[in-house]
Design an enzyme around this catalytic site. Structure first.
Site, mmCIF file in Angstrom:
data_model
loop_
_atom_site.group_PDB
_atom_site.id
_atom_site.type_symbol
_atom_site.label_atom_id
_atom_site.label_comp_id
_atom_site.label_asym_id
_atom_site.label_seq_id
_atom_site.Cartn_x
_atom_site.Cartn_y
_atom_site.Cartn_z
ATOM 1 N N TYR A 64 0.842 -1.203 0.000
ATOM 2 C CA TYR A 64 0.000 0.000 0.000
ATOM 3 C C TYR A 64 0.880 1.257 0.000
ATOM 4 O O TYR A 64 0.657 2.200 0.779
ATOM 5 C CB TYR A 64 -0.944 0.016 1.211
ATOM 6 C CG TYR A 64 -1.963 -1.117 1.252
ATOM 7 C CD1 TYR A 64 -2.195 -1.933 0.145
ATOM 8 C CD2 TYR A 64 -2.697 -1.356 2.402
ATOM 9 C CE1 TYR A 64 -3.128 -2.969 0.200
ATOM 10 C CE2 TYR A 64 -3.632 -2.381 2.460
ATOM 11 C CZ TYR A 64 -3.830 -3.183 1.352
ATOM 12 O OH TYR A 64 -4.755 -4.198 1.422
HETATM 13 P P1 NAP Z 1 -14.195 -0.939 0.403
HETATM 14 O O1 NAP Z 1 -13.871 -0.788 1.824
HETATM 15 O O2 NAP Z 1 -15.303 -1.802 -0.061
HETATM 16 O O3 NAP Z 1 -14.428 0.511 -0.199
HETATM 17 C C1 NAP Z 1 -13.629 1.575 0.109
HETATM 18 C C2 NAP Z 1 -14.174 2.751 -0.670
HETATM 19 O O4 NAP Z 1 -15.469 3.050 -0.162
HETATM 20 C C3 NAP Z 1 -13.320 3.990 -0.556
HETATM 21 O O5 NAP Z 1 -13.104 4.523 -1.845
HETATM 22 C C4 NAP Z 1 -14.172 4.927 0.280
HETATM 23 O O6 NAP Z 1 -14.048 6.252 -0.182
HETATM 24 C C5 NAP Z 1 -15.575 4.432 0.084
HETATM 25 N N1 NAP Z 1 -16.402 4.631 1.282
HETATM 26 C C6 NAP Z 1 -16.155 4.242 2.554
HETATM 27 N N2 NAP Z 1 -17.170 4.610 3.376
HETATM 28 C C7 NAP Z 1 -18.071 5.244 2.589
HETATM 29 C C8 NAP Z 1 -19.322 5.879 2.853
HETATM 30 N N3 NAP Z 1 -19.862 5.936 4.081
HETATM 31 N N4 NAP Z 1 -19.989 6.438 1.795
HETATM 32 C C9 NAP Z 1 -19.471 6.407 0.552
HETATM 33 N N5 NAP Z 1 -18.281 5.842 0.246
HETATM 34 C C10 NAP Z 1 -17.598 5.257 1.258
HETATM 35 O O7 NAP Z 1 -12.971 -1.447 -0.511
HETATM 36 P P2 NAP Z 1 -11.451 -1.583 -0.458
HETATM 37 O O8 NAP Z 1 -10.777 -0.321 -0.032
HETATM 38 O O9 NAP Z 1 -11.095 -2.178 -1.749
HETATM 39 O O10 NAP Z 1 -11.238 -2.660 0.666
HETATM 40 C C11 NAP Z 1 -11.220 -2.285 2.038
HETATM 41 C C12 NAP Z 1 -9.899 -2.583 2.669
HETATM 42 O O11 NAP Z 1 -9.671 -3.985 2.550
HETATM 43 C C13 NAP Z 1 -8.708 -1.905 1.999
HETATM 44 O O12 NAP Z 1 -8.454 -0.603 2.483
HETATM 45 C C14 NAP Z 1 -7.632 -2.865 2.377
HETATM 46 O O13 NAP Z 1 -7.180 -2.568 3.677
HETATM 47 C C15 NAP Z 1 -8.322 -4.199 2.324
HETATM 48 N N6 NAP Z 1 -8.148 -4.861 1.018
HETATM 49 C C16 NAP Z 1 -7.358 -5.912 0.963
HETATM 50 C C17 NAP Z 1 -7.153 -6.560 -0.213
HETATM 51 C C18 NAP Z 1 -6.278 -7.722 -0.214
HETATM 52 O O14 NAP Z 1 -6.029 -8.335 -1.250
HETATM 53 N N7 NAP Z 1 -5.802 -8.095 0.904
HETATM 54 C C19 NAP Z 1 -7.760 -6.165 -1.367
HETATM 55 C C20 NAP Z 1 -8.584 -5.107 -1.307
HETATM 56 C C21 NAP Z 1 -8.763 -4.487 -0.104
HETATM 57 P P3 NAP Z 1 -13.715 7.478 0.829
HETATM 58 O O15 NAP Z 1 -12.255 7.427 1.081
HETATM 59 O O16 NAP Z 1 -14.164 8.664 0.029
HETATM 60 O O17 NAP Z 1 -14.544 7.265 2.054
#
Ligand code: NAP
Length: 257
Positions: A64
């Site tokens: 990250y």
């Molecule tokens: P997610 O949590 O499904 O979505 C995050 C997105 O949602 C961000 O762009 C955020 O934007 C938005 N968001 C959050 N709260 C919101 C709200 N109340 N209203 C509107 N939009 C909202 O997806 P992700 O970031 O892909 O996954 C979450 C976490 O899982 C990552 O940060 C990471 O730590 C982990 N991850 C791990 C892997 C892996 O392979 N291990 C892969 C993907 C993700 P804002 O910043 O504008 O709030």
């Protein structure tokens, strides 16, 4: 927010965890809109807000970008108040990802993460899968390396951020924690969650908000209700750099419990 058991690890985590991709990387990500990486004051503010709202779980990774170094410098409060989940296997450099699941690379990565995060232990380290979950678990040195690191006390638990059902099921057999994808449009990994619940293994959900591809507050509410209706979920990791979104997400969590 009431803390939940992270499987049988002895650790207790907030049902909402904070994802930190956006703290350090804005290339090759799947979010709906481009964004600027927040400055130190903004990262500090979001971490302090998370802590105030009862979030103790942080999900990060060497892949990250600068997220781990920034957490190391900026994390508020005593280290023991936080449960830090990091990863091994994915390398993100010069705008692209590559993977190394060897024994030696795993040890070197965890040692570097400890330095970057300015700590002498990691609460959990997940294998950051490239997609070939079973191949990684069966043919590479990473699983043995993580077991050794746990025996040495450098990590408290291990697991995999898996991408397949077969891989997730193997993780549940062999490791402490599985990180699986589940959301309103994708539930293929449900058998992994069911098996993990029965085996009392930790379950972290990624992409529960479809990486931000949700419609408004009602979309967030429906997504969270869905994730927490699934079996075995210890915590849903939601990535955000927007304090208002963080407050909304915790408020929805509170209204559900
Ligand atoms: P997610 O949590 O499904 O979505 C995050 C997105 O949602 C961000 O762009 C955020 O934007 C938005 N968001 C959050 N709260 C919101 C709200 N109340 N209203 C509107 N939009 C909202 O997806 P992700 O970031 O892909 O996954 C979450 C976490 O899982 C990552 O940060 C990471 O730590 C982990 N991850 C791990 C892997 C892996 O392979 N291990 C892969 C993907 C993700 P804002 O910043 O504008 O709030």
């Amino acid at each position: 927010m009431e803390l939940r058991e992270l499987g049988s690890t002895g650790m207790r985590v907030s049902p909402l965890g904070l994802g930190t991709v956006k703290f350090g990387r804005n290339e090759q990500v799947k979010y709906p809109a481009a964004f600027e990486i927040p400055d130190d004051a903004a990262v500090t503010a979001i971490l302090e807000l998370a802590r105030e709202l009862g979030i103790n779980l942080l999900d990060t990774a060497p892949a990250y970008g600068t997220a781990q170094q920034r957490l190391g410098r900026l994390l508020p409060g005593p280290r023991e108040d936080w449960v830090i989940v990091s990863k091994v296997g994915e390398i993100f450099a010069q705008g692209r990802s590559s993977f190394d699941f060897s024994h030696a690379h795993t040890l070197a990565t965890v040692e570097q993460s400890l330095r970057d995060l300015q700590t002498d232990y990691l609460d959990c380290v997940l294998i950051h899968s490239s997609g070939d979950d079973l191949q990684i678990l069966e043919k590479e040195g990473v699983l043995d390396a993580l077991k050794e690191l746990k025996d040495r006390g450098l990590i408290r638990a291990h697991g995999m951020s898996s991408k397949t059902v077969a891989g997730g099921l193997r993780v549940v057999e062999e490791m402490d924690v599985v990180m699986a994808t589940a959301n309103l449009e994708y539930n293929d990994e449900l058998p992994v969650l069911q098996t993990a619940a029965a085996a009392r293994k930790g379950v972290l959900i990624k992409k529960g908000l479809m990486s931000g591809h949700i419609q408004g507050l009602e979309g967030v509410r429906a997504s969270m209700r869905h994730v927490f209706s699934l079996p075995g979920v210890s915590s849903m990791i939601v990535g955000t750099i927007d304090p208002d979104h963080l407050r909304q997400n915790v408020a929805i969590m509170d209204e559900m419990t």
